[in-house]
Design an enzyme around this catalytic site. Structure first.
Site, PDB file in Angstrom:
ATOM      1  N   TYR A 133      -9.115 -38.059  18.038  1.00  0.00           N
ATOM      2  CA  TYR A 133      -7.986 -37.147  17.941  1.00  0.00           C
ATOM      3  C   TYR A 133      -8.140 -35.977  18.913  1.00  0.00           C
ATOM      4  O   TYR A 133      -7.152 -35.508  19.502  1.00  0.00           O
ATOM      5  CB  TYR A 133      -7.846 -36.639  16.513  1.00  0.00           C
ATOM      6  CG  TYR A 133      -7.628 -37.739  15.495  1.00  0.00           C
ATOM      7  CD1 TYR A 133      -6.925 -38.888  15.827  1.00  0.00           C
ATOM      8  CD2 TYR A 133      -8.159 -37.650  14.202  1.00  0.00           C
ATOM      9  CE1 TYR A 133      -6.735 -39.916  14.904  1.00  0.00           C
ATOM     10  CE2 TYR A 133      -7.975 -38.670  13.282  1.00  0.00           C
ATOM     11  CZ  TYR A 133      -7.269 -39.795  13.636  1.00  0.00           C
ATOM     12  OH  TYR A 133      -7.080 -40.809  12.734  1.00  0.00           O
TER      13      TYR A 133
ATOM     14  N   ILE B  17      -6.668 -49.288  21.427  1.00  0.00           N
ATOM     15  CA  ILE B  17      -5.482 -49.543  20.603  1.00  0.00           C
ATOM     16  C   ILE B  17      -5.087 -48.310  19.802  1.00  0.00           C
ATOM     17  O   ILE B  17      -3.920 -47.906  19.802  1.00  0.00           O
ATOM     18  CB  ILE B  17      -5.734 -50.749  19.682  1.00  0.00           C
ATOM     19  CG1 ILE B  17      -5.869 -52.018  20.529  1.00  0.00           C
ATOM     20  CG2 ILE B  17      -4.605 -50.905  18.660  1.00  0.00           C
ATOM     21  CD1 ILE B  17      -6.285 -53.246  19.746  1.00  0.00           C
TER      22      ILE B  17
END
Length: 278
Positions: free
Chosen positions: A245, A210
Site C-alpha cells: 500500500y 496482480i
C-alpha cells in the site's frame, strides 16, 4: 477480511466436469491451479450459475474501467460466475492460515455463499451503506487456441466502495462529539470517499503484480468518480501488505492511529490528486 455466517447446501463437482476442468488446467500449466478452482454450489440464489461458462473475450468485455498488465487484466466483474469466483477467493484467503480447523471446507463454502450474496447486493446498490460499489477482478488474458472457464480465469479480487463521511467525520469511523456533529450538520457539507476492502490473490498467482494493479485500477475508478481520498485498513502485523500500500501511495492516518478503530489494524489513506499510480 471479516467473518460471515450463513447456511448453505452444497453440491459436489461431477466427475464429468472435473475431467473437463483438468484439461483446461493442464493447458495452463500453472502450479497450484488445481487447488484453487472454486467448487460448484447448488443453493438458493446460486442455481442460475453456469460453471462451464467460458471467460468472455476481450471484445465481449464492454467495461469502462480496465487495466492490462503482463499476462493479466484487471477490470470490473461482469458475470455472476465472476462474482462467485471472487467470493470463493475471499473464502480461501480468510481460512488460509487455519487449514487444520475441523470442517474447514464447510466453513469456506458457507463463507463464500454469504459473500457472494452480499457482494451482489453491494454492487447492485441494495445494501444501503455505499453510494456505489465495484467488484474488481484480475483475470488471465486470452491465449491463442485456449478458452478458459470463468472459474479458471479469475485470479484476484477486491472491492471499491464509494461512501460518504458522516457529518463531522474527517475519516471513516471517527468518533464525533455531539457538539461537532450539530455544528457540522448545519453546514450541509458532505464528503465522499473511496474504501478498498477484500484484497486477495490466488496463491499460485502471487508476486506477479496482480494486487498492485488492481489497487491502481481502484484508485483510477475512485478519481474518475470524483473522489479525492481512498481509505483502506491493514493488519498491523501484515508488513507485506503495508509495504504494498505504501508503494501505491497510501499513508497512515495519524488521527486514526491514536484512536484505533479496529483491533490490530491501521487506517491508511491515499489522495487521488497526488497518487503515484494514476
Amino acid at each position: 477480511m471479516y467473518m460471515c455466517n450463513c447456511y448453505m447446501s452444497w453440491q459436489k463437482i461431477s466427475r464429468k466436469r472435473i475431467r473437463k476442468y483438468a484439461i483446461i488446467q493442464c493447458n495452463n500449466s500453472a502450479p497450484g491451479i488445481q487447488n484453487s478452482t472454486p467448487p460448484q454450489a447448488d443453493a438458493g440464489g446460486l442455481s442460475g450459475l453456469s460453471f462451464d461458462r467460458l471467460q468472455p473475450t476481450d471484445q465481449d468485455c464492454k467495461t469502462r474501467h480496465k487495466r492490462a498488465f503482463g499476462k493479466f487484466a484487471a477490470r470490473e466483474a461482469i458475470l455472476d460466475e465472476e462474482y462467485w469466483t471472487a467470493a470463493w477467493l475471499r473464502a480461501e484467503s480468510h481460512w488460509e492460515d487455519q487449514p487444520f480447523v475441523r470442517y474447514v471446507d464447510n466453513h469456506k463454502r458457507k463463507f463464500a455463499e454469504q459473500e457472494f450474496n452480499a457482494l451482489k447486493r453491494r454492487c447492485f446498490g441494495r445494501d444501503g451503506h455505499s453510494l456505489k460499489c465495484f467488484c474488481i477482478v484480475a483475470v488471465k488474458k486470452e491465449d491463442r487456441n485456449i478458452r478458459r472457464t470463468v472459474l479458471n480465469s479469475v485470479v484476484g479480487t477486491l472491492d471499491l466502495s464509494i461512501r460518504q463521511l458522516l457529518q463531522g467525520e474527517t475519516f471513516p469511523g471517527e468518533h464525533v462529539g455531539a457538539s461537532v456533529y450539530m455544528s457540522s450538520s448545519k453546514s450541509g457539507h458532505s464528503h465522499r470517499y473511496g474504501y478498498v476492502a477484500n484484497v486477495c490473490v490466488a496463491k499460485f498467482a502471487r508476486r506477479q503484480g496482480i494486487a498492485s494493479n488492481m489497487l491502481q485500477l481502484a484508485v483510477e475508478i475512485a478519481k474518475s468518480s470524483g473522489v479525492k481520498d481512498v481509505f483502506i485498513h491493514v493488519n498491523t502485523n501484515n508488513k507485506v501488505a503495508q509495504q504494498l500500500y505504501k508503494n501505491i501511495g497510501f499513508e497512515m492516518v495519524e488521527a486514526a492511529a491514536s484512536r484505533p478503530l479496529i483491533e490490530k489494524t491501521q487506517l491508511l489513506c491515499l489522495n487521488t490528486d497526488s497518487a503515484l499510480c494514476v
